[in-house]
Design a protein around this motif. Structure first.
Motif, mmCIF file in Angstrom:
data_model
loop_
_atom_site.group_PDB
_atom_site.id
_atom_site.type_symbol
_atom_site.label_atom_id
_atom_site.label_comp_id
_atom_site.label_asym_id
_atom_site.label_seq_id
_atom_site.Cartn_x
_atom_site.Cartn_y
_atom_site.Cartn_z
ATOM 1 N N GLY A 47 -14.460 -12.482 2.232
ATOM 2 C CA GLY A 47 -14.542 -11.673 0.795
ATOM 3 C C GLY A 47 -13.870 -10.946 0.927
ATOM 4 O O GLY A 47 -13.693 -9.735 1.854
ATOM 5 N N PRO A 48 -13.013 -9.805 -0.366
ATOM 6 C CA PRO A 48 -12.747 -9.321 0.134
ATOM 7 C C PRO A 48 -13.731 -8.283 -0.240
ATOM 8 O O PRO A 48 -15.033 -8.200 -1.108
ATOM 9 N N PRO A 49 -13.879 -6.517 -0.291
ATOM 10 C CA PRO A 49 -15.169 -5.478 -0.203
ATOM 11 C C PRO A 49 -15.311 -5.450 -1.888
ATOM 12 O O PRO A 49 -14.477 -5.224 -3.115
ATOM 13 N N PRO A 50 -15.975 -5.184 -1.828
ATOM 14 C CA PRO A 50 -16.484 -4.704 -3.894
ATOM 15 C C PRO A 50 -15.715 -3.912 -4.576
ATOM 16 O O PRO A 50 -15.064 -3.991 -5.254
ATOM 17 N N CYS A 51 -15.652 -2.750 -3.961
ATOM 18 C CA CYS A 51 -14.353 -1.687 -4.203
ATOM 19 C C CYS A 51 -14.194 -0.573 -2.753
ATOM 20 O O CYS A 51 -14.607 -0.937 -2.496
ATOM 21 N N LEU A 52 -12.789 -0.588 -3.367
ATOM 22 C CA LEU A 52 -12.172 0.310 -1.559
ATOM 23 C C LEU A 52 -12.552 1.763 -2.083
ATOM 24 O O LEU A 52 -11.780 2.839 -3.245
ATOM 25 N N PRO A 53 -12.716 2.096 -1.525
ATOM 26 C CA PRO A 53 -13.385 3.840 -1.739
ATOM 27 C C PRO A 53 -11.775 4.775 -1.581
ATOM 28 O O PRO A 53 -10.819 4.141 -0.918
ATOM 29 N N GLY A 54 -12.228 5.798 -2.440
ATOM 30 C CA GLY A 54 -11.241 6.654 -2.006
ATOM 31 C C GLY A 54 -11.273 7.603 -1.287
ATOM 32 O O GLY A 54 -12.099 7.602 -0.667
ATOM 33 N N LEU A 55 -9.966 8.582 -1.135
ATOM 34 C CA LEU A 55 -9.962 9.662 0.003
ATOM 35 C C LEU A 55 -11.374 10.580 0.036
ATOM 36 O O LEU A 55 -11.889 10.883 1.287
ATOM 37 N N GLY A 56 -11.778 11.078 -1.651
ATOM 38 C CA GLY A 56 -13.294 11.626 -0.941
ATOM 39 C C GLY A 56 -14.004 11.248 -0.882
ATOM 40 O O GLY A 56 -15.105 11.386 -0.414
ATOM 41 N N ALA A 57 -14.478 9.400 -1.034
ATOM 42 C CA ALA A 57 -15.909 9.044 -0.315
ATOM 43 C C ALA A 57 -15.283 8.872 1.662
ATOM 44 O O ALA A 57 -16.474 8.959 1.852
ATOM 45 N N LEU A 58 -14.064 9.248 1.494
ATOM 46 C CA LEU A 58 -13.783 8.472 3.374
ATOM 47 C C LEU A 58 -13.974 10.066 4.371
ATOM 48 O O LEU A 58 -14.438 9.831 4.727
ATOM 49 N N TRP A 59 -13.415 11.372 3.106
ATOM 50 C CA TRP A 59 -12.837 11.464 4.025
ATOM 51 C C TRP A 59 -14.345 13.079 3.855
ATOM 52 O O TRP A 59 -14.298 13.235 2.622
#
Ligand SMILES: NC(=O)C1=CN([C@@H]2O[C@H](COP(=O)(O)OP(=O)(O)OC[C@H]3O[C@@H](n4cnc5c(N)ncnc54)[C@H](OP(=O)(O)O)[C@@H]3O)[C@@H](O)[C@H]2O)C=CC1
Ligand SMILES: CC(C)CCC[C@@H](C)[C@H]1CC=C2C3=C(CC[C@@]21C)[C@@]1(C)CC[C@H](O)C(C)(C)[C@@H]1CC3
Length: 447
Positions: free
Chosen positions: A48-60
């Motif tokens: 299934g798709p992930p629940p929500c796509l993380p923004g750049l803030g959550a990644l970087w």
């Protein structure tokens, strides 16, 4: 991932050529992030798709990048500590042999000691699972950057330093080298060792053993930061589980124990990696760099990630059954690998001297009895059985923890096909005879 013919050359490109390489360069990082996200989501659906796509803030996160660089620095420092032995690799094209320090197990033990000291001084190991996403992002970015540097380095490397794989400078039966533009080309022409396509070369890698002084980058990456990092991530997940629930679950302890055994075993038998296809045949490019530093720690720890967010109750009978499966897998994996390694090092060693063999034109022999007379890749079978045991600790309610078994089976089936091609080229008729005598590849009577 089937091989495609390449610009009229007789040498097929692997992984679907430049298009396949480009697709994999997007797909592999996307899969890592997908798995990290779904493992912590409630439904934990693999497909299934992930629940929500993380923004750049959550990644970087600069801290994540610093942590990763510090980890890399620590592992490099441990690599340079005095080794219990310095091993020689196989003979290279220019007849030389490279030297490799055998101190991987020592690096694992020292890392554990340093970690123990850090934790007793207040290092919050249980906080690591919260950083997995930005860490994976930082590692992925550095893997791209590092592969680019390797690609540029290969452009100025001497031809003798380039990998025989990739576009293949494989020797054809008359001793010339089959090159990029079809037909035979002179063995020392650089174009013979490049597909001519930068995307493909970037992905597959061109230089066989890139080194910075004594630091052999492929050997280092394959066994140190990612493999030991995987154990560290597992341990951090166990610590966080203990913090959340008072004590770690039996399932989490089993996964940690099994995978620690796998990594410790790889580092204990570190020298054996010098004869694997990755070291002797493949260049160091994005596939191996990303595979070693990102794919291994972040996807191989999937079962522990899943267990932290989806606790499973494992009864003693089931736990014993899983340990039994793991023990069978490990027994096959270790005995088969050791039998071949001993035979390759010293065919007259008493433990292998009585085995039946086939002679080949290269002067080397092939085992046709013992483990290697049962199927042509008994070590793969053992590895897959162990992978199944790891996944079974997570119960059968979700497909997600079985991702590793599925991916790994596909990887080994594809790897087996690549190895088969190399062996056919190397051993010709003798290999065909071996295949007739030992018809099954991995699973007796089935495949
Ligand atoms: N966890 C993971 O992600 C991964 C784990 N692995 C594991 O790594 C281990 C090494 O695998 P890999 O490097 O792929 O391959 P193998 O260790 O199976 O080595 C294949 C080579 O062994 C030699 N060989 C094959 N058949 C015979 C025979 N009958 N007698 C003697 N020699 C023979 C040939 O080389 P030559 O004749 O030149 O010696 C062949 O190229 C495996 O246990 C595998 O499961 C591999 C990939 C990923
Ligand atoms: C995801 C990509 C398409 C492919 C990436 C492949 C890599 C992750 C693997 C290629 C060969 C590997 C080996 C091990 C880890 C995974 C990679 C790097 C290994 C170090 C694991 C431990 C084993 O005991 C081993 C035999 C030492 C393995 C060697 C090959």
């Amino acid at each position: 991932m089937e091989a495609v013919a390449h610009q009229g050359s007789r040498t097929p490109l692997e992984f679907g050529g430049p298009l396949g390489a480009a697709a994999l360069m997007l797909l592999l990082p996307a899969t890592v992030f997908h798995l990290l996200l779904v493992a912590r989501s409630g439904p934990a659906r693999l497909l299934g798709p992930p629940p929500c796509l993380p923004g750049l803030g959550a990644l970087w996160s600069p801290q994540a990048l610093l942590l990763w660089l510090a980890w890399l620095g620590l592992q490099v420092a441990l690599y340079f500590l005095p080794a219990r032995k310095v091993a020689e690799g196989l003979e290279l094209k220019d007849k030389s042999r490279l030297q490799y320090p055998i101190n991987g197990f020592q690096a694992l033990v020292l890392t554990a000691l340093l970690l123990g000291l850090g934790v007793s001084a207040g290092l919050p190991l249980g906080a690591l699972p919260e950083m997995l996403l930005p860490l994976a992002f930082a590692v992925t970015l550095t893997a791209f950057l590092f592969s680019l540097l390797l690609y540029l380095k290969a452009l100025v490397a001497p031809v003798s330093a380039l990998a025989p794989g990739g576009n293949s400078g494989e020797r054809d039966p008359v001793g010339s080298t089959m090159g990029t533009h079809g037909g035979a080309c002179p063995a020392l022409s650089p174009s013979c060792y490049s597909s001519g396509n930068p995307i493909y070369d970037f992905f597959m890698g061109r230089e066989l053993n890139p080194r910075i002084c004594f630091l052999d980058l492929k050997y280092f990456f394959e066994l140190r930061p990612g493999l030991i990092g995987w154990v560290l991530i597992n341990l951090a997940l166990l610590v966080q589980e203990a913090e959340r629930r008072g004590s770690p679950s039996l399932a989490m302890c089993l996964v940690n124990g099994f995978q620690l055994l796998y990594v410790a075993d790889a580092l204990w038998h570190e020298e054996a990696i010098l004869t694997t296809m990755d070291i002797t045949h493949d260049g160091l490019g994005f596939m191996l760099v990303f595979g070693d530093v990102a794919w291994v720690p972040f996807t191989y720890s999937l079962q522990a990630q899943f267990l932290l967010h989806h606790p499973q109750t494992l009864g003693l009978p089931m736990a014993s059954f899983i340990c039994f499966i793991k023990a069978i897998g490990y027994y096959i994996f270790r005995s088969a690998n050791s039998q071949k390694n001993t035979f390759r090092k010293n065919p007259s060693d008493p433990s292998v001297a009585g085995l039946e063999t086939i002679s080949t034109a290269t002067g080397r022999q092939l085992l046709v009895s013992g483990w290697w007379g049962w199927v042509r890749h008994p070590n793969y079978l053992g590895d897959i059985i162990m992978a199944l045991a790891w996944s079974l600790t997570c119960g059968t309610s979700h497909l997600l923890p079985y991702f590793y078994v599925l991916y790994f089976t596909a990887l080994l089936v594809h790897r087996e096909a690549r190895d088969e091609q190399h062996c056919l080229q190397k051993y010709g008729l003798a290999w065909a005879k071996y295949c007739r005598q030992v018809p099954y590849r991995i699973l007796p009577c089935i495949y």
